[in-house]
Design an enzyme around this catalytic site. Structure first.
Site: not given
Length: 373
Positions: A94, A313, A310, A308, A270, A339
């Site tokens: 940015d 999890c 991930c 999930c 974002d 997560h």
């Protein structure tokens, strides 16, 4: 690559929702996409391997913070931000404008730029359009953002109109300071402002899109307004942006904000929300929001989200995640952040699939029942 070659390709549409690809110096990004925020050259509590594992395609760096420490010239001497932080996929930086304008009482805005005092040591600095482009050139990001003024929520029409004049003038100066293919290969995105006035949003979109940027962002939303106000302004602004360029909604990261944004034709998002919420024990799941600190999870051996995949999890129970959080263990930040970011990255991946299959409205309605606004 030819500087004027098409970098963005729209591959499929479903209503206003669209799926595409964006070519950058460090790889091709599949859109729609969520971009984890790595303010100081790190996504808080995570390393690059965590980000690769969850499927992150692009992350953000913060111009203001990296300029103050360790310094953009120091990073340039080490080959740029990619090499410094060992991340070989795309990075968007940015302009630092949002951070500078958030320093109420510590900055002075003029037509030339912004003078501000560092939040670290009070030292004086000046950001001009040319300065923020020079900093981002040193950082070597794939996508750099122009300097703009993000007006505070509640600003009146007169102030917003004057601010808009600066934003347009600064955008032209940013573009003039860096010409892709002549100066280098970094992409530059313009930013549409205009507060919460549709006539000013229309004016800003007309003026900013007249400048040949590689993409266009919608700024000045998610600054304290209601969800309805944000969506109303998004619905007005997005159609004003060119369909052949990527569209980026800045600073938005709640699940339904992404689903709504994609439904309105946004390609990129974002926000610090998923990692900040993770550190505060608030987790997004396919069954709704979970506050992991609650006593009801003390003996709960089930995974955080049964749907999930991930790392968190697959390996840990709610009981363990609660224990880490209430014990203030550092691992809590990492597992929760893994997560939440995985969840959002998976959400936009599923959105992309739904667009290709022509069922985005069904996808939208499903998530609306999980995260009612």
């Amino acid at each position: 690559m030819n500087a004027h070659a098409s970098l963005f390709t729209c591959q499929a549409t479903d209503g206003s929702a669209r799926a595409g690809t964006l070519i950058t110096p460090h790889g091709v990004i599949q859109t729609p996409i969520f971009m984890p925020v790595g303010t100081l050259g790190t996504v808080k509590s995570l390393d690059p391997h965590d980000l690769y594992a969850m499927g992150a395609q692009i992350i953000l760096g913060n111009t203001y913070h990296l300029y103050l420490r360790p310094g953009d010239e120091m990073i340039a001497r080490r080959g740029g931000l990619h090499k410094f932080m060992r991340w070989d996929k795309p990075i968007l930086t940015d302009s630092g404008g949002f951070q500078v304008f958030s320093l109420a009482g510590l900055r002075t805005i003029t037509d030339d730029g912004v003078e501000f005092s560092s939040h670290i040591d009070g030292s004086k600095h000046f950001f001009s359009p040319e300065k923020v482009i020079a900093i981002q050139t040193n950082l070597g990001s794939d996508i750099m953002m122009v300097l703009d003024e993000c007006v505070p929520y509640g600003a009146d029409h007169d102030y917003t109109a004057k601010s808009l004049k600066k934003t347009t003038a600064w955008a032209k100066r940013c573009r003039a300071a860096y010409t892709r293919g002549e100066t280098g290969n970094q992409l530059m995105f313009g930013i549409v402002q205009g507060g919460f006035f549709k006539d000013l949003r229309t004016q800003s979109a007309r003026e900013i899109t007249a400048i040949p940027f590689e993409g266009y962002a919608i700024g000045g939303l998610s600054v304290g307004e209601s969800k309805r106000e944000m969506l109303d302004m998004l619905e007005h602004t997005t159609p004003l942006l060119p369909s052949e360029k990527p569209r980026y909604l800045m600073g938005v990261g709640a699940p339904m904000d992404l689903v709504n944004g994609i439904r309105n034709g946004v390609d990129m998002f974002d926000c610090v929300l998923p990692t900040r919420n993770a550190r505060n024990g608030t987790l997004f799941t396919s069954l709704g929001k979970v506050n992991i600190k609650r006593a009801q999870y003390r003996e709960d051996d089930s995974p955080l989200d049964p749907h999930c995949s991930c790392y968190t999890c697959r390996n840990f129970s709610k009981a363990y995640l609660r224990h880490l959080y209430v014990s203030r263990e550092l691992l809590s930040y990492r597992l929760n952040s893994i997560h939440n970011l995985h969840f959002l990255l998976d959400l936009v991946k599923k959105a992309r699939k739904a667009i290709f299959e022509g069922r985005y409205e069904m996808f939208y309605k499903h998530w609306q029942t999980i995260y009612p606004e």
